[in-house]
Structures are given as structure tokens and as C-alpha cells.
Design a protein around this motif. Structure first.
Motif, PDB file in Angstrom:
ATOM      1  N   HIS A 196      86.967 -92.492  88.365  1.00 13.72           N
ATOM      2  CA  HIS A 196      87.206 -93.290  87.265  1.00 13.72           C
ATOM      3  C   HIS A 196      87.902 -92.260  86.312  1.00 13.72           C
ATOM      4  CE1 HIS A 196      85.842 -97.319  87.964  1.00 13.72           C
ATOM      5  NE2 HIS A 196      84.677 -96.979  88.148  1.00 13.72           N
ATOM      6  N   ARG A 197      87.012 -91.138  85.874  1.00 14.98           N
ATOM      7  CA  ARG A 197      87.534 -90.049  85.161  1.00 14.98           C
ATOM      8  C   ARG A 197      88.872 -89.534  85.466  1.00 14.98           C
ATOM      9  NH1 ARG A 197      83.157 -87.160  83.965  1.00 14.98           N
ATOM     10  NH2 ARG A 197      83.523 -85.750  85.886  1.00 14.98           N
ATOM     11  N   GLY A 198      89.096 -89.299  86.813  1.00 17.87           N
ATOM     12  CA  GLY A 198      90.459 -88.848  87.233  1.00 17.87           C
ATOM     13  C   GLY A 198      91.557 -89.930  86.856  1.00 17.87           C
ATOM     14  N   ASP A 199      91.143 -91.086  87.275  1.00 15.41           N
ATOM     15  CA  ASP A 199      92.141 -92.242  86.989  1.00 15.41           C
ATOM     16  C   ASP A 199      92.589 -92.365  85.572  1.00 15.41           C
ATOM     17  OD1 ASP A 199      92.128 -92.707  90.044  1.00 15.41           O
ATOM     18  OD2 ASP A 199      90.897 -94.499  89.628  1.00 15.41           O
ATOM     19  N   ALA A 200      91.536 -92.349  84.656  1.00 17.02           N
ATOM     20  CA  ALA A 200      91.905 -92.529  83.166  1.00 17.02           C
ATOM     21  C   ALA A 200      92.648 -91.172  82.722  1.00 17.02           C
ATOM     22  CB  ALA A 200      90.570 -92.425  82.538  1.00 17.02           C
ATOM     23  N   ARG A 201      92.315 -90.009  83.288  1.00 16.39           N
ATOM     24  CA  ARG A 201      92.920 -88.879  82.953  1.00 16.39           C
ATOM     25  C   ARG A 201      94.769 -88.940  83.389  1.00 16.39           C
ATOM     26  NH1 ARG A 201      94.918 -83.514  84.462  1.00 16.39           N
ATOM     27  NH2 ARG A 201      94.269 -81.930  83.275  1.00 16.39           N
ATOM     28  N   GLU A 202      94.774 -89.384  84.556  1.00 18.24           N
ATOM     29  CA  GLU A 202      96.302 -89.494  84.981  1.00 18.24           C
ATOM     30  C   GLU A 202      96.852 -90.674  84.141  1.00 18.24           C
ATOM     31  OE1 GLU A 202      97.510 -87.417  87.262  1.00 18.24           O
ATOM     32  OE2 GLU A 202      95.650 -86.605  86.977  1.00 18.24           O
ATOM     33  N   ARG A 203      96.255 -91.819  83.871  1.00 22.53           N
ATOM     34  CA  ARG A 203      96.788 -92.771  83.251  1.00 22.53           C
ATOM     35  C   ARG A 203      97.347 -92.260  81.651  1.00 22.53           C
ATOM     36  NH1 ARG A 203      93.098 -96.048  85.350  1.00 22.53           N
ATOM     37  NH2 ARG A 203      91.645 -95.872  83.374  1.00 22.53           N
ATOM     38  N   LEU A 204      96.605 -91.039  80.969  1.00 22.57           N
ATOM     39  CA  LEU A 204      96.632 -90.761  79.998  1.00 22.57           C
ATOM     40  C   LEU A 204      97.755 -89.734  80.106  1.00 22.57           C
ATOM     41  CD1 LEU A 204      93.304 -89.920  78.075  1.00 22.57           C
ATOM     42  CD2 LEU A 204      95.083 -91.222  77.342  1.00 22.57           C
ATOM     43  N   LEU A 205      97.838 -89.007  80.941  1.00 23.11           N
ATOM     44  CA  LEU A 205      98.851 -88.113  81.342  1.00 23.11           C
ATOM     45  C   LEU A 205     100.519 -88.809  81.466  1.00 23.11           C
ATOM     46  CD1 LEU A 205      99.947 -85.234  81.689  1.00 23.11           C
ATOM     47  CD2 LEU A 205      99.092 -85.376  84.148  1.00 23.11           C
ATOM     48  N   ALA A 206     100.280 -89.873  82.171  1.00 23.54           N
ATOM     49  CA  ALA A 206     101.365 -90.716  82.357  1.00 23.54           C
ATOM     50  C   ALA A 206     102.120 -91.096  80.855  1.00 23.54           C
ATOM     51  CB  ALA A 206     101.153 -91.928  83.244  1.00 23.54           C
ATOM     52  N   ARG A 207     100.892 -91.584  80.046  1.00 27.53           N
ATOM     53  CA  ARG A 207     101.533 -91.989  78.732  1.00 27.53           C
ATOM     54  C   ARG A 207     101.872 -90.842  77.797  1.00 27.53           C
ATOM     55  NH1 ARG A 207      96.158 -95.119  76.930  1.00 27.53           N
ATOM     56  NH2 ARG A 207      97.407 -95.131  74.850  1.00 27.53           N
ATOM     57  N   LEU A 208     101.535 -89.555  77.921  1.00 28.52           N
ATOM     58  CA  LEU A 208     101.762 -88.539  77.138  1.00 28.52           C
ATOM     59  C   LEU A 208     103.173 -88.372  77.824  1.00 28.52           C
ATOM     60  CD1 LEU A 208      98.516 -86.174  77.505  1.00 28.52           C
ATOM     61  CD2 LEU A 208      99.912 -86.801  75.322  1.00 28.52           C
ATOM     62  N   LEU A 209     103.645 -88.084  79.092  1.00 28.97           N
ATOM     63  CA  LEU A 209     104.763 -87.923  79.409  1.00 28.97           C
ATOM     64  C   LEU A 209     105.813 -89.012  79.190  1.00 28.97           C
ATOM     65  CD1 LEU A 209     103.612 -86.995  83.351  1.00 28.97           C
ATOM     66  CD2 LEU A 209     104.480 -85.227  81.369  1.00 28.97           C
ATOM     67  N   ASP A 210     105.533 -89.985  79.033  1.00 30.86           N
ATOM     68  CA  ASP A 210     106.263 -91.200  78.765  1.00 30.86           C
ATOM     69  C   ASP A 210     106.817 -90.962  77.283  1.00 30.86           C
ATOM     70  OD1 ASP A 210     106.654 -92.355  81.056  1.00 30.86           O
ATOM     71  OD2 ASP A 210     105.024 -94.032  80.699  1.00 30.86           O
ATOM     72  N   ALA A 211     105.908 -90.705  76.463  1.00 30.53           N
ATOM     73  CA  ALA A 211     106.013 -90.648  74.937  1.00 30.53           C
ATOM     74  C   ALA A 211     106.707 -89.483  74.735  1.00 30.53           C
ATOM     75  CB  ALA A 211     104.804 -90.479  74.094  1.00 30.53           C
ATOM     76  N   PHE A 212     106.675 -88.402  75.389  1.00 27.86           N
ATOM     77  CA  PHE A 212     107.424 -87.117  75.069  1.00 27.86           C
ATOM     78  C   PHE A 212     108.432 -86.842  75.915  1.00 27.86           C
ATOM     79  CE2 PHE A 212     103.383 -86.608  72.975  1.00 27.86           C
ATOM     80  CZ  PHE A 212     103.671 -86.099  71.887  1.00 27.86           C
TER      81      PHE A 212
END
Length: 195
Positions: free
Chosen positions: A8-24
Motif C-alpha cells: 500500500h505504501r509503495g502504491d501511495a508513493r508511486e501515486r504521489l510521484l505521478a502527481r509530482l511529475l504531472d504538476a512540474f
């Protein structure tokens, strides 16, 4: 199927990373911004970023690794059909585009931090040899022995990174013929003759 908390933590981290990449997009946040500012930009909490990435440098390192991985996929696809020299030119063109400036700055920022605390940046450090390995394989394909190919590739990547750092420190100072100079340095690639 029940997922473990680490999954779950890995999935959440990947989702956060995807949001960071989209935002920047192709850029990186500046090291002067706070985790709170970055969190606000992606509509999450700074505590969540800290939990998954540890710190602002952790966020930067994760984003850089993902961005470089994306770049390298495109570079590797082109390299399969190209030569050592063509791959060097492709690397140079990729990382000297104006929209890459914040990422190149971020790369050297994270590398500097990793030099002091390599244990905190192991995943990022381990990803740094990907271009070197591809260049070495192209040099071998062109006839060099494995050890000489790796040395040639290592020196070539070091030259590219050195020139990129010079461009960051003194913008506009790189010669428009910088790649030609790098290729000339590696032209002494000696192809072994018949034995």
C-alpha cells in the motif's frame, strides 16, 4: 487479494510521484521551496511527502530518477539503431534543451547532496550508470573490448556532465562545438585488429 502495508505504501508513493511529475512536467521544484509549497501544488500534505520521500532532497531525487528514466527510454530506443557518436549527440541535445535547465540544475544539486550522504540517495546513485552502460554497449558493438568500451563510455559521460555543469555555472559559456570536442576525445577508440 490482500495487499500488505508495504505494498500500500509503495502504491501511495508511486501515486504521489505521478502527481509530482504531472504538476512540474519536465521541471523540478527549486531547492528553495518548502515541502509545504510542493504539497500545496499537488493538493496533499507535507507530512505525506515527508513520510514517502523523507525530505525535499528525497522528493527531488525521486522525481529526477523518474524523469531520467523516461528520457533514457527514448534515448535507448534510438541507440539500438544508432552509433556511439549518434548516441552522444542525442544525450547532449536532450539535456541542453532550454526546458531541461531546472532538471540539470536539480541533478547537480542532488548529486552534491548524495556526495555527502550516499546512504540516503542509494537508488538515485544506482541509476547514474544507465547512460554509461548503453554507451559502453555501443562501443563494444563497434569493436572495442569490454573494459576499454566501459572506460571510453565513462569518460564520455563525465565530459558531458562536466560541460553541463559549466553551462549551469556560467550560462552561454559552452562551445557550440562541445559535442565535437567530446567525440574527438573518444575518437581514439581503438578497434582491435585481427590477431
Amino acid at each position: 487479494m490482500i495487499l500488505s502495508s508495504s505494498e500500500h505504501r509503495g502504491d501511495a508513493r508511486e501515486r504521489l510521484l505521478a502527481r509530482l511529475l504531472d504538476a512540474f512536467d519536465q521541471a523540478l521544484p527549486s531547492p528553495e521551496v518548502s515541502l509545504r509549497e510542493i504539497a500545496a501544488r499537488i493538493d496533499t500534505s507535507h507530512a505525506l511527502l515527508r513520510y514517502h520521500f523523507g525530505s525535499l532532497p528525497g522528493v527531488l531525487a525521486a522525481m529526477l530518477k523518474a524523469q531520467r528514466s523516461r528520457d533514457n527510454e527514448a534515448l535507448f530506443a534510438a541507440a539500438r539503431q544508432g552509433t556511439f557518436d549518434e548516441f552522444v549527440v542525442a544525450i547532449w541535445r536532450t539535456y541542453t534543451r532550454p526546458e531541461q535547465l531546472s532538471r540539470v540544475r536539480g541533478f547537480f544539486h542532488v548529486v552534491g547532496l548524495a556526495a555527502y550522504r550516499p546512504e540516503d540517495f542509494r537508488e538515485f546513485i544506482d541509476s547514474l550508470d544507465d547512460l554509461t552502460r548503453m554507451l559502453a554497449s555501443l562501443a563494444e558493438r563497434e569493436g572495442l573490448e569490454a573494459e576499454e568500451a566501459l572506460t571510453t563510455a565513462t569518460v564520455t559521460i563525465a565530459a558531458i556532465r562536466g560541460l553541463l555543469l559549466q553551462e549551469i555555472l556560467t550560462p552561454g559559456s559552452h562551445s557550440e562545438h562541445a559535442v565535437d570536442l567530446i567525440l574527438r576525445m573518444s575518437k581514439d577508440r581503438s578497434v582491435p585488429g585481427p590477431r
